[in-house]
Motif scaffolding. Sequence first.
Motif, PDB file in Angstrom:
ATOM      1  N   ARG A  34       0.827  -1.193   0.000  1.00  0.00           N
ATOM      2  CA  ARG A  34       0.000   0.000   0.000  1.00  0.00           C
ATOM      3  C   ARG A  34       0.869   1.253   0.000  1.00  0.00           C
ATOM      4  O   ARG A  34       0.609   2.204  -0.740  1.00  0.00           O
ATOM      5  CB  ARG A  34      -0.895  -0.021   1.246  1.00  0.00           C
ATOM      6  CG  ARG A  34      -2.096   0.857   1.106  1.00  0.00           C
ATOM      7  CD  ARG A  34      -3.001   0.733   2.289  1.00  0.00           C
ATOM      8  NE  ARG A  34      -2.475   1.479   3.421  1.00  0.00           N
ATOM      9  CZ  ARG A  34      -3.198   1.780   4.492  1.00  0.00           C
ATOM     10  NH1 ARG A  34      -4.450   1.363   4.583  1.00  0.00           N
ATOM     11  NH2 ARG A  34      -2.682   2.467   5.470  1.00  0.00           N
TER      12      ARG A  34
ATOM     13  N   GLU B  51       1.114   4.152  -2.857  1.00  0.00           N
ATOM     14  CA  GLU B  51       0.953   5.581  -2.544  1.00  0.00           C
ATOM     15  C   GLU B  51       2.099   6.405  -3.106  1.00  0.00           C
ATOM     16  O   GLU B  51       1.904   7.472  -3.676  1.00  0.00           O
ATOM     17  CB  GLU B  51       0.880   5.768  -1.025  1.00  0.00           C
ATOM     18  CG  GLU B  51      -0.457   5.376  -0.425  1.00  0.00           C
ATOM     19  CD  GLU B  51      -1.567   6.335  -0.811  1.00  0.00           C
ATOM     20  OE1 GLU B  51      -1.346   7.561  -0.751  1.00  0.00           O
ATOM     21  OE2 GLU B  51      -2.650   5.860  -1.179  1.00  0.00           O
TER      22      GLU B  51
ATOM     23  N   ILE C  41       1.883   6.689  -6.880  1.00  0.00           N
ATOM     24  CA  ILE C  41       0.840   7.637  -7.284  1.00  0.00           C
ATOM     25  C   ILE C  41       1.300   9.071  -7.052  1.00  0.00           C
ATOM     26  O   ILE C  41       1.144   9.937  -7.910  1.00  0.00           O
ATOM     27  CB  ILE C  41      -0.465   7.335  -6.524  1.00  0.00           C
ATOM     28  CG1 ILE C  41      -1.091   6.068  -7.089  1.00  0.00           C
ATOM     29  CG2 ILE C  41      -1.446   8.491  -6.643  1.00  0.00           C
ATOM     30  CD1 ILE C  41      -2.264   5.564  -6.296  1.00  0.00           C
ATOM     31  N   GLU C  42       1.928   9.294  -5.897  1.00  0.00           N
ATOM     32  CA  GLU C  42       2.385  10.654  -5.615  1.00  0.00           C
ATOM     33  C   GLU C  42       3.399  11.113  -6.650  1.00  0.00           C
ATOM     34  O   GLU C  42       3.354  12.259  -7.109  1.00  0.00           O
ATOM     35  CB  GLU C  42       2.982  10.737  -4.199  1.00  0.00           C
ATOM     36  CG  GLU C  42       3.389  12.156  -3.871  1.00  0.00           C
ATOM     37  CD  GLU C  42       3.796  12.375  -2.426  1.00  0.00           C
ATOM     38  OE1 GLU C  42       3.572  11.465  -1.602  1.00  0.00           O
ATOM     39  OE2 GLU C  42       4.332  13.447  -2.132  1.00  0.00           O
TER      40      GLU C  42
ATOM     41  N   LEU D  53       1.602  12.008  -9.883  1.00  0.00           N
ATOM     42  CA  LEU D  53       0.912  13.289  -9.763  1.00  0.00           C
ATOM     43  C   LEU D  53       1.915  14.441  -9.790  1.00  0.00           C
ATOM     44  O   LEU D  53       1.661  15.489 -10.391  1.00  0.00           O
ATOM     45  CB  LEU D  53       0.094  13.335  -8.465  1.00  0.00           C
ATOM     46  CG  LEU D  53      -1.113  12.395  -8.427  1.00  0.00           C
ATOM     47  CD1 LEU D  53      -1.792  12.470  -7.068  1.00  0.00           C
ATOM     48  CD2 LEU D  53      -2.102  12.744  -9.526  1.00  0.00           C
TER      49      LEU D  53
ATOM     50  N   ILE E  15      -4.563  17.962  -8.359  1.00  0.00           N
ATOM     51  CA  ILE E  15      -4.590  17.152  -7.139  1.00  0.00           C
ATOM     52  C   ILE E  15      -3.249  17.268  -6.427  1.00  0.00           C
ATOM     53  O   ILE E  15      -3.184  17.456  -5.214  1.00  0.00           O
ATOM     54  CB  ILE E  15      -4.889  15.667  -7.471  1.00  0.00           C
ATOM     55  CG1 ILE E  15      -6.320  15.511  -7.966  1.00  0.00           C
ATOM     56  CG2 ILE E  15      -4.673  14.785  -6.247  1.00  0.00           C
ATOM     57  CD1 ILE E  15      -6.634  14.115  -8.441  1.00  0.00           C
TER      58      ILE E  15
ATOM     59  N   TYR F 230      -1.136  17.277  -2.242  1.00  0.00           N
ATOM     60  CA  TYR F 230       0.137  16.634  -1.917  1.00  0.00           C
ATOM     61  C   TYR F 230       1.263  17.636  -1.663  1.00  0.00           C
ATOM     62  O   TYR F 230       2.108  17.403  -0.813  1.00  0.00           O
ATOM     63  CB  TYR F 230       0.573  15.698  -3.056  1.00  0.00           C
ATOM     64  CG  TYR F 230      -0.204  14.399  -3.131  1.00  0.00           C
ATOM     65  CD1 TYR F 230       0.316  13.228  -2.592  1.00  0.00           C
ATOM     66  CD2 TYR F 230      -1.450  14.343  -3.736  1.00  0.00           C
ATOM     67  CE1 TYR F 230      -0.392  12.048  -2.658  1.00  0.00           C
ATOM     68  CE2 TYR F 230      -2.162  13.163  -3.801  1.00  0.00           C
ATOM     69  CZ  TYR F 230      -1.635  12.014  -3.264  1.00  0.00           C
ATOM     70  OH  TYR F 230      -2.314  10.837  -3.325  1.00  0.00           O
TER      71      TYR F 230
ATOM     72  N   GLY G  13      -8.681   5.471   8.454  1.00  0.00           N
ATOM     73  CA  GLY G  13      -7.513   4.724   8.015  1.00  0.00           C
ATOM     74  C   GLY G  13      -7.248   4.796   6.531  1.00  0.00           C
ATOM     75  O   GLY G  13      -6.445   4.030   6.018  1.00  0.00           O
TER      76      GLY G  13
ATOM     77  N   THR H  91      -5.656   5.943   3.079  1.00  0.00           N
ATOM     78  CA  THR H  91      -4.425   6.591   2.656  1.00  0.00           C
ATOM     79  C   THR H  91      -4.808   7.858   1.914  1.00  0.00           C
ATOM     80  O   THR H  91      -5.982   8.091   1.613  1.00  0.00           O
ATOM     81  CB  THR H  91      -3.615   5.696   1.714  1.00  0.00           C
ATOM     82  OG1 THR H  91      -4.400   5.470   0.539  1.00  0.00           O
ATOM     83  CG2 THR H  91      -3.278   4.375   2.357  1.00  0.00           C
ATOM     84  N   ARG H  92      -3.779   8.646   1.585  1.00  0.00           N
ATOM     85  CA  ARG H  92      -4.070   9.910   0.908  1.00  0.00           C
ATOM     86  C   ARG H  92      -4.777   9.683  -0.421  1.00  0.00           C
ATOM     87  O   ARG H  92      -5.755  10.349  -0.747  1.00  0.00           O
ATOM     88  CB  ARG H  92      -2.766  10.678   0.692  1.00  0.00           C
ATOM     89  CG  ARG H  92      -2.981  12.126   0.393  1.00  0.00           C
ATOM     90  CD  ARG H  92      -1.671  12.811   0.210  1.00  0.00           C
ATOM     91  NE  ARG H  92      -0.982  12.945   1.479  1.00  0.00           N
ATOM     92  CZ  ARG H  92      -0.513  14.102   1.947  1.00  0.00           C
ATOM     93  NH1 ARG H  92      -0.688  15.189   1.244  1.00  0.00           N
ATOM     94  NH2 ARG H  92       0.124  14.156   3.088  1.00  0.00           N
ATOM     95  N   TRP H  93      -4.276   8.704  -1.199  1.00  0.00           N
ATOM     96  CA  TRP H  93      -4.877   8.470  -2.515  1.00  0.00           C
ATOM     97  C   TRP H  93      -6.293   7.927  -2.381  1.00  0.00           C
ATOM     98  O   TRP H  93      -7.177   8.263  -3.150  1.00  0.00           O
ATOM     99  CB  TRP H  93      -4.005   7.529  -3.339  1.00  0.00           C
ATOM    100  CG  TRP H  93      -4.639   7.182  -4.655  1.00  0.00           C
ATOM    101  CD1 TRP H  93      -5.081   5.980  -5.060  1.00  0.00           C
ATOM    102  CD2 TRP H  93      -4.930   8.092  -5.721  1.00  0.00           C
ATOM    103  NE1 TRP H  93      -5.634   6.045  -6.305  1.00  0.00           N
ATOM    104  CE2 TRP H  93      -5.560   7.351  -6.741  1.00  0.00           C
ATOM    105  CE3 TRP H  93      -4.740   9.459  -5.906  1.00  0.00           C
ATOM    106  CZ2 TRP H  93      -5.983   7.922  -7.935  1.00  0.00           C
ATOM    107  CZ3 TRP H  93      -5.161  10.035  -7.095  1.00  0.00           C
ATOM    108  CH2 TRP H  93      -5.772   9.275  -8.090  1.00  0.00           C
ATOM    109  N   GLN H  94      -6.504   7.053  -1.377  1.00  0.00           N
ATOM    110  CA  GLN H  94      -7.872   6.550  -1.162  1.00  0.00           C
ATOM    111  C   GLN H  94      -8.809   7.701  -0.839  1.00  0.00           C
ATOM    112  O   GLN H  94      -9.940   7.766  -1.336  1.00  0.00           O
ATOM    113  CB  GLN H  94      -7.892   5.528  -0.030  1.00  0.00           C
ATOM    114  CG  GLN H  94      -7.308   4.192  -0.458  1.00  0.00           C
ATOM    115  CD  GLN H  94      -7.061   3.269   0.719  1.00  0.00           C
ATOM    116  OE1 GLN H  94      -6.872   3.714   1.862  1.00  0.00           O
ATOM    117  NE2 GLN H  94      -7.046   1.974   0.452  1.00  0.00           N
TER     118      GLN H  94
END
Lengths: 304, 313
Positions: free
Chosen positions: A15, A19, A22-23, A26, B104, B109, B190, B192-195
């Motif tokens: 996970r 993340e 993805i960051e 982006l 986004i 972020y 709980g 995550t940022r993307w969720q």
Amino acid sequence: MANAFEGRLAHKFTRNIKERVIESILFLMAFSAVAITVAILAILVVESLGFFEHVSIFEFLTGTVWSPLFADAHYGILPLLAGTLTVAAVALAVAIPMGTIIAIYLSEFAPHKVRETVKPFLELLESVPTVVFGYFALLYFTPFLQIFMPGLPGFNMLAPGIVIGVFIIPYISSVAEDAMRAVPMAMREGSYAMGATRFQTAIRVVTPAAISGIVAAYVLAVSRAIGETMVVAIAAGLQPKFTFNPMEPAATITAYIVQVSLGDVEHGSVAYQSIFAAGLVLVVMTLALNVFGHVMRKRYREIY
Amino acid sequence: MSSYTQISPQRIEEMRALIGQRKLRDHMFAIVGLVCMLIAVLTMIASFASLLFDGWSRLTPEFFTSFPSRRAADAGILSSWVGTTLVMLVTMLAAVPLGIGAAIYLEEYAKQGIVTDIIEVNVTNLAGVPSIIYGLLALGLFVYILGLGESVLAAGLTLALLILPVVIVSTREALRAVPSTIREAAYALGATRWQMVSDHLLPYSRGGILTGVIIGMSRAIGETAPIITIGALTFIAFLPPSPVSAEPPFINFDWLFAPFTVLPIQMFNWVSRPDPAFAVNAAAAGVVLIVMTLLMNGFAIYLRYQIRKTIKW
């Protein structure tokens, strides 16, 4: 038990990796804005360097004849610059007074209903394709002006300048009005309490307080006016001519780029490179304007 | 004390005159403002009305189903509206994910810092770059360096870059409108940022993002200068290969590399011809263009109104 725990750890690990990935993606997307700016400057500078191998910078900046497409080629940018500035001056002579008056009227005088109807209408004008305004300039405004000025040629800088002026009014009125509306009500009330009329309040209290926003609106309008292409390409004629007389036909930097692009210009030829040199001049002008606008905003911003 | 009461009648008259003069000036300005506004609005309405009047006779079904022609009365906008549709498709597919992703990142972020500042300044600056400069970028980069040629793909990507700042700015505004309690609630469970972004922020700000995308697309539809710069042809009497076909492989991408024309270029071509018969065609094409942009903007305004009405955080 331990297995379930390890499973969870593994899940958390994947996970976290997801993340991170993805960051990063982006971030790259956001960074594309920087990449585009760099690419624009790189392309313009590289092609211009090729251009300046054939043409001296001195001739480019001081020459008064621009004829890259003729056998006897001259590369003086001044005629294009003069055309650009003349059209922009005509446009601003229309747009700045009208835009400012409309902004003051909408913000301080107009009834609520008028404002709510006119503002969206003016904003719709911003989205009308400029090629349509070129049609207006050539086929409606030039014949109309010829009624009063019989000597006006079919192609001239006056009609496109006026049309550009009219369609950048919304840029000024809408941004300036937003700035004026942001001035706190208490300042107006203070002014009214001293016995000032609405007009006095608008001119002596609201306008000075909103000046940074109003200047930002002007800067936006100027950069639109010098970058406008289609209206000029259609209605100003495409002959570069060193003149500041709006009654004459002339070409602007943008119109010249369009003219070259319409013809068959060989990739890598001096004429091909010349549009990048012309484009570089345009970018430097708009960048300087943006920086100027930024400085003015910082310097005169009033915070309430 | 007595000095207050001893204002001479003459002085009172003077003051009344002064007040009257100032009130007069106030009313004068109200009239000047109204007149200026009416001049601007009526000039535009009159121009649009005469455009409709000029082009009305050509707005027939054949106009939409004919190729351009040397004879003005036979010419139509088939190849240009198909070209516009295909170019817009590419623009949308490129600009929407890129713009939303960038927004986004910047909104959810990005940490405070020099890199973020540089990106922000660049987004603002790009919005102020004249559109024809994007055309020069595309001419150098897409057409020659990447070798895409004068194709639908090159044009679509050019317009995508052009409207990128619009999409980024409006998406950021839409994301900012979602209250931070939503974010905190997702994190508390709980996520995550993307969720949090994909399950909550994006669905909730969908309407606002869509509004920005439509406004960006309506700008792209009318852009002429950058497409001329990359060398779009002005006379195209054939259609690009169809993206979908009846036999396998059903979908093909040849159309991406086909030469094309778009509506504003077709209109420009007709305006610049000396024969007045073509001006009628230009007017008709102009009406089609204006109707398209107005419909898109009208839809965006309607959408914004709906969002304001339905969402109450």
